[in-house]
Design an enzyme around this catalytic site. Structure first.
Site, PDB file in Angstrom:
ATOM      1  N   MET A  33       8.137 -20.696  15.689  1.00 22.97           N
ATOM      2  CA  MET A  33       8.815 -20.678  14.384  1.00 22.97           C
ATOM      3  C   MET A  33      10.137 -19.901  14.460  1.00 22.97           C
ATOM      4  SD  MET A  33       5.849 -20.258  11.576  1.00 22.97           S
ATOM      5  CE  MET A  33       5.173 -21.695  10.781  1.00 22.97           C
TER       6      MET A  33
ATOM      7  N   GLY B  30       7.515 -15.187  29.823  1.00 17.67           N
ATOM      8  CA  GLY B  30       8.024 -15.629  31.129  1.00 17.67           C
ATOM      9  C   GLY B  30       8.323 -17.114  31.164  1.00 17.67           C
TER      10      GLY B  30
ATOM     11  N   HIS C 254       1.605 -22.253  12.014  1.00 12.63           N
ATOM     12  CA  HIS C 254       1.367 -21.183  11.040  1.00 12.63           C
ATOM     13  C   HIS C 254       0.484 -20.054  11.545  1.00 12.63           C
ATOM     14  CE1 HIS C 254       3.311 -23.969   8.351  1.00 12.63           C
ATOM     15  NE2 HIS C 254       3.436 -22.966   7.492  1.00 12.63           N
TER      16      HIS C 254
ATOM     17  N   LYS D 291       8.995 -25.539  43.512  1.00 12.94           N
ATOM     18  CA  LYS D 291       8.472 -24.681  42.446  1.00 12.94           C
ATOM     19  C   LYS D 291       8.230 -25.543  41.201  1.00 12.94           C
ATOM     20  CE  LYS D 291       9.494 -20.583  39.671  1.00 12.94           C
ATOM     21  NZ  LYS D 291       8.116 -20.221  39.468  1.00 12.94           N
TER      22      LYS D 291
ATOM     23  N   ARG E 278       0.837  -1.214   0.000  1.00  9.45           N
ATOM     24  CA  ARG E 278       0.000   0.000   0.000  1.00  9.45           C
ATOM     25  C   ARG E 278       0.867   1.258   0.000  1.00  9.45           C
ATOM     26  NH1 ARG E 278      -1.295   3.191   4.330  1.00  9.45           N
ATOM     27  NH2 ARG E 278      -3.209   4.431   4.225  1.00  9.45           N
TER      28      ARG E 278
ATOM     29  N   ASP F  75      10.697 -14.207  10.587  1.00  7.68           N
ATOM     30  CA  ASP F  75      11.841 -14.789  11.313  1.00  7.68           C
ATOM     31  C   ASP F  75      12.835 -13.754  11.853  1.00  7.68           C
ATOM     32  OD1 ASP F  75      10.777 -17.245  10.649  1.00  7.68           O
ATOM     33  OD2 ASP F  75      11.976 -17.430   8.827  1.00  7.68           O
TER      34      ASP F  75
HETATM   35  P1  ATP Z   1      11.498 -16.563   3.908  1.00  6.69           P
HETATM   36  O1  ATP Z   1      12.576 -16.050   4.819  1.00  6.69           O
HETATM   37  O2  ATP Z   1      10.150 -16.190   4.362  1.00  6.69           O
HETATM   38  O3  ATP Z   1      11.614 -18.034   3.578  1.00  6.69           O
HETATM   39  P2  ATP Z   1      12.794 -16.010   1.419  1.00  6.69           P
HETATM   40  O4  ATP Z   1      12.750 -14.835   0.512  1.00  6.69           O
HETATM   41  O5  ATP Z   1      14.133 -16.331   2.024  1.00  6.69           O
HETATM   42  O6  ATP Z   1      11.671 -15.793   2.509  1.00  6.69           O
HETATM   43  P3  ATP Z   1      12.991 -18.296  -0.366  1.00  6.69           P
HETATM   44  O7  ATP Z   1      12.005 -19.350  -0.696  1.00  6.69           O
HETATM   45  O8  ATP Z   1      14.329 -18.705   0.117  1.00  6.69           O
HETATM   46  O9  ATP Z   1      12.256 -17.323   0.662  1.00  6.69           O
HETATM   47  O10 ATP Z   1      13.230 -17.399  -1.675  1.00  6.69           O
HETATM   48  C1  ATP Z   1      12.119 -16.806  -2.350  1.00  6.69           C
HETATM   49  C2  ATP Z   1      12.355 -16.907  -3.824  1.00  6.69           C
HETATM   50  O11 ATP Z   1      13.525 -16.143  -4.158  1.00  6.69           O
HETATM   51  C3  ATP Z   1      12.629 -18.293  -4.366  1.00  6.69           C
HETATM   52  O12 ATP Z   1      11.461 -19.069  -4.541  1.00  6.69           O
HETATM   53  C4  ATP Z   1      13.279 -17.954  -5.689  1.00  6.69           C
HETATM   54  O13 ATP Z   1      12.319 -17.581  -6.654  1.00  6.69           O
HETATM   55  C5  ATP Z   1      14.117 -16.718  -5.308  1.00  6.69           C
HETATM   56  N1  ATP Z   1      15.485 -17.181  -5.012  1.00  6.69           N
HETATM   57  C6  ATP Z   1      15.927 -17.783  -3.895  1.00  6.69           C
HETATM   58  N2  ATP Z   1      17.226 -18.132  -3.997  1.00  6.69           N
HETATM   59  C7  ATP Z   1      17.614 -17.750  -5.234  1.00  6.69           C
HETATM   60  C8  ATP Z   1      18.812 -17.860  -5.989  1.00  6.69           C
HETATM   61  N3  ATP Z   1      19.899 -18.443  -5.488  1.00  6.69           N
HETATM   62  N4  ATP Z   1      18.835 -17.352  -7.231  1.00  6.69           N
HETATM   63  C9  ATP Z   1      17.753 -16.748  -7.760  1.00  6.69           C
HETATM   64  N5  ATP Z   1      16.570 -16.640  -7.119  1.00  6.69           N
HETATM   65  C10 ATP Z   1      16.489 -17.126  -5.882  1.00  6.69           C
END
Ligand code: ATP
Length: 327
Positions: free
Chosen positions: A174, A190, A257, A218, A25, A132
């Site tokens: 997570m 806590g 999730h 405790k 947005r 994360d």
């Molecule tokens: P999260 O931390 O939530 O998992 P993220 O961005 O690290 O998010 P990934 O699944 O690792 O999630 O990456 C998202 C997308 O980025 C991948 O599906 C792919 O399309 C692209 N990507 C990841 N690694 C590479 C790479 N080495 N080269 C090119 N594209 C990449």
């Protein structure tokens, strides 16, 4: 001299995180302020390969700020990891005359942005969107604050029943390989003990602590377990206590999730809005191929390489705090 930006593409990629809509947005509204057009790319990099692109106008993002998930959807796209896949993606960018891209996601998303921006003359700006909080170059990532609030709220409820029955709950949170969610959730709920991927110790330490607590009559109720911890699954840990200590009735809960969904917290809305706005400002000013974050309340920019290759450490003072307050 950088090409003047007229059309911006925006996508969300990797795992969804609350606040992604607030960032989209902000991109659309900030772009509109500069008379720029925004194109939403659906399902992350997959949308660039499949041509799933749609013009987003101000009205398209009305009533989205408070919604969890992402209106642009997200996906993992293996094809984008190949040069052939990125070539196809470039064709889509050209077809829509997009001059700059804003990508919201985690380290994988940044890696994709890094390769693409090295191969083609399209400026990329990355925003940290993951629950994360494991991205270097920002104190907090978009979605993290909401996720820890969700985890703490769930644990408050579990504590009521745990306390009533004198049960020891092992609760998995997570965070993948990083302990940020577990650390703040441990402090905020806590917890008697918190298993973090970054720290050794573990089971024997927990057993010692529970034995000492038993002498003081405790009973502890809550143990927080980071999903990426090295001491075993949440079930293994509960079993270890049942096998080694009499008097502990254990239960296991995985929040799962639920931590990814829900309306973004105030902090996530403000962070996402700020970074979405700043991403557009960067492109307008000719700044290219940077990951944005907020460090010590100020905008921070670094290269994709820096964001990807630097490991963000847990805060030592918080670990100390966790240990002292758990006693
Ligand atoms: P999260 O931390 O939530 O998992 P993220 O961005 O690290 O998010 P990934 O699944 O690792 O999630 O990456 C998202 C997308 O980025 C991948 O599906 C792919 O399309 C692209 N990507 C990841 N690694 C590479 C790479 N080495 N080269 C090119 N594209 C990449």
């Amino acid at each position: 001299m950088s090409k003047e930006i007229k059309r911006i593409g925006v996508l969300t990629s990797g795992g969804d995180a609350p606040g992604m809509n607030a960032a989209i947005r902000a991109v659309v509204r900030a772009a509109s302020f500069h008379d720029l057009h925004v194109y939403g790319v659906f399902e992350g990099y997959k949308g660039l390969i499949n041509g799933e692109v749609k013009r987003l106008e101000s009205g398209d993002v009305a009533n989205t700020l408070q919604r969890g998930g992402t209106i642009l959807k997200t996906a993992r796209c293996e094809e984008f990891k190949t040069k052939e896949g990125r070539n196809i993606a470039y064709e889509t960018i050209k077809a829509y005359d997009i001059d700059g891209m804003i990508v919201i996601g985690g380290n994988g998303t940044y890696t994709g942005a890094k390769y693409f921006s090295e191969e083609f003359d399209i400026p990329f700006i990355g925003l940290p969107g993951t629950i994360d909080n494991d991205i270097w170059g920002t104190d907090y990532t978009i979605g993290y604050d909401t996720a820890i609030n969700t985890a703490i709220e769930a644990i408050d409820k579990i504590r009521d029943t745990a306390d009533s029955h004198n049960r020891l709950f092992f609760i998995e949170v997570m965070g993948r390989h990083a302990g940020f969610i577990a650390l703040d959730t441990g402090i905020g709920s806590g917890a008697a003990y918190t298993f973090l991927p970054e720290l050794d110790g573990g089971v024997s330490h927990l057993l010692d602590m529970l034995k000492k607590a038993a002498i003081r009559k405790k009973m502890f109720n809550i143990v927080v377990v980071a999903e990426g911890n090295a001491n075993g699954s949440v079930h293994d840990l509960a079993k270890a206590v049942e096998e080694n200590l009499k008097g502990y009735d254990t239960r296991v809960t995985t929040i799962g999730h639920m931590q990814r969904g829900g309306s973004p917290s105030a902090a996530d809305r403000v962070l996402a809005s700020t970074l979405g706005y700043e991403a557009v400002e960067c492109l307008v000013k000719g700044i290219k191929n940077k990951a944005l974050g907020i460090v010590d309340s100020r905008l921070f920019m670094c290269t994709f390489d820096e964001a990807i290759n630097n490991r963000k450490p847990l805060n030592d003072a918080k670990i100390e705090l966790l240990n002292v307050l758990a006693i």
